[in-house]
Write a protein that holds these residues in place. Sequence first.
Motif, short mmCIF file in Angstrom:
data_model
loop_
_atom_site.label_atom_id
_atom_site.label_comp_id
_atom_site.label_asym_id
_atom_site.label_seq_id
_atom_site.Cartn_x
_atom_site.Cartn_y
_atom_site.Cartn_z
N VAL A 1 0.84 -1.20 0.03
CA VAL A 1 0.09 -0.04 -0.02
C VAL A 1 0.93 1.16 0.14
CG1 VAL A 1 -1.65 1.35 1.30
CG2 VAL A 1 -2.04 -0.96 1.22
N GLN A 2 1.93 1.44 0.77
CA GLN A 2 2.84 2.55 0.93
C GLN A 2 3.52 2.96 -0.48
OE1 GLN A 2 5.93 2.04 3.76
NE2 GLN A 2 6.79 4.22 3.40
N GLY A 3 3.78 1.71 -1.20
CA GLY A 3 4.79 2.07 -2.23
C GLY A 3 3.96 2.58 -3.37
N ILE A 4 2.62 1.98 -3.69
CA ILE A 4 1.84 2.55 -4.56
C ILE A 4 1.27 3.96 -4.12
CG2 ILE A 4 -0.50 2.11 -5.64
CD1 ILE A 4 0.19 -0.69 -5.39
N VAL A 5 0.84 4.07 -3.07
CA VAL A 5 0.54 5.52 -2.67
C VAL A 5 1.42 6.78 -2.78
CG1 VAL A 5 -0.51 7.13 -0.77
CG2 VAL A 5 -1.21 4.63 -0.82
N ALA A 6 2.83 6.41 -2.35
CA ALA A 6 3.93 7.28 -2.46
C ALA A 6 4.10 7.52 -4.09
CB ALA A 6 5.08 6.74 -1.75
N LEU B 1 12.87 -1.82 -0.96
CA LEU B 1 12.74 -2.89 -1.95
C LEU B 1 11.33 -3.44 -2.07
CD1 LEU B 1 16.50 -4.29 -1.84
CD2 LEU B 1 15.33 -3.06 -4.06
N PHE B 2 10.87 -3.89 -1.12
CA PHE B 2 9.47 -4.49 -1.16
C PHE B 2 8.35 -3.65 -1.59
CE2 PHE B 2 11.16 -7.80 2.22
CZ PHE B 2 11.00 -8.79 1.30
N SER B 3 8.57 -2.26 -1.09
CA SER B 3 7.49 -1.18 -1.19
C SER B 3 7.43 -1.02 -2.83
CB SER B 3 7.72 -0.06 -0.57
OG SER B 3 8.75 0.60 -1.04
N ILE B 4 8.69 -1.02 -3.47
CA ILE B 4 8.75 -0.77 -4.95
C ILE B 4 8.72 -1.83 -5.84
CG2 ILE B 4 10.03 1.26 -4.58
CD1 ILE B 4 12.61 0.22 -5.33
N GLY B 5 8.41 -3.20 -5.39
CA GLY B 5 8.09 -4.15 -6.13
C GLY B 5 9.29 -5.05 -6.62
N HIS B 6 10.35 -4.76 -5.89
CA HIS B 6 11.59 -5.59 -6.31
C HIS B 6 12.14 -6.53 -5.17
CE1 HIS B 6 12.70 -4.33 -10.43
NE2 HIS B 6 11.90 -3.43 -10.13
N GLY B 7 11.32 -7.16 -4.37
CA GLY B 7 11.65 -7.70 -3.15
C GLY B 7 11.90 -9.25 -3.25
N THR B 8 11.78 -9.71 -4.58
CA THR B 8 11.98 -11.30 -4.75
C THR B 8 13.53 -11.68 -4.39
OG1 THR B 8 10.39 -11.39 -6.56
CG2 THR B 8 11.83 -13.00 -6.08
N ALA B 9 14.56 -10.81 -4.82
CA ALA B 9 16.03 -10.95 -4.61
C ALA B 9 16.14 -11.17 -2.90
CB ALA B 9 16.82 -10.19 -5.19
#
Length: 442
Positions: free
Chosen positions: A67-72, A373-381
Amino acid sequence: MTTKNKIGSVLKLAVPIAIGLASGYLMVFVDLFMVGKLGNDALAALGIAGFTHAMMLSLVAGVTPAVQGIVARWMGEGNSQPKCLPLNGGLLIALIIGIPLSIICHYFTPAYFAFVSSDPVVVAEGSAYLRALILATLAIGFMRAFIGFWAGMSRAKVIMVIEILMNVVNAVLNYMLIFGHWGAPAMGTEGAGIASAIAYVFATTLFFIMTFLMMKAEGFLTILPGKKLLIALFNRGIPAIFQELFFAAGFVVLFMIISMIGSEEVAAATVLTRITIIMLLFAMALGMASSTLVSNALGKGEVDLANHWGWLTGVIGIFTITLFGLPMLIFPETVLSIFMPAGKALEIAVVPLQLIAMTNGVVSLVYIFSITLFSIGHGTAVLLVSFVLQWLIFIPAAWFVGPHLKMGLLGVWVAYTVYTLLATLFISMIWRIGKWKTAHAV
């Protein structure tokens, strides 16, 4: 913008979040402080139940960074869609997960505790505490969605005020229900769990009221999120969910390993892990501040600025958290005596606490970069690195040096220190390599 102004921007977001988080996590310390007066068995039960509860809540943990990443990012882009759409999606996800999770975990708690501990007192005390906490699972899921929303809006003071009030309610109810004051029954560890559950429900209710009053014109609870937005929330949230799940489950297994050494070691480890959490609260707050600033910069197309925000926040984390650790490094017995009585358990915890104090400043980078990284959608690594280091290296090493080589809690904590430093190295490398810079808009 000068470096001084940038540091001010980070702290303007991070400090209210840190105060809010500290107030929320202070609930854990209030439980620890009051339950500690009931003895080492109660402390051990609290430690196992606490990490088990964290393992359960990991299934809704991904809502906050998603939620935070998308809102920001929407704020950075100047997106014209109703600002509460991501929040509505987060609340929907928390609802879908929270109800069955509460029912299943409540039913299986006694059998689970009997499996992880052979001490009947620990089983009884821990089961009662955990079952009480489970009552608030849905409320906590909702609360995490609200925290992500208000952090993404750069309105961290909302989080701070509500979590402070939550902690006041918890402290008062703990005093009543653990020891039986003001006409309430003395319920021990179960009372601590009930007090925390009521406090969580109270805080979530305040979030609903405040958000309705301040954001009703932005679609709060009136517009359903579309398929594309829900997919984006899941894509951001799922790696965070599994990372939290594996991390918390790893600590449950760690406590099982430490219980093979002795109950005093479990009591010491309970206090050490809670102190570690409190020390790293500011790192978590900095990670949330970094998430907002990085997502906002990416929304504006300013990739270099986004990268700079990440590194600047990391430097602030190293410096401040190292300073926080100095009293624990110099006066470990004094710090430990606040939370546990004098005796063998306290003596066992002294050197591990000093290791925590020396390394947590650097280890703060794990939290700052991971949350971002999780908030911007790059948390897999991040998920992959965390799983490999924790489950394939640290957990086997903890068993080998602890119960097998009989090196006690100190041997386990040395292994833990090496594990956290390796995690810091690899996750910092993920940030530096910079594949996250290609993050797409929603």
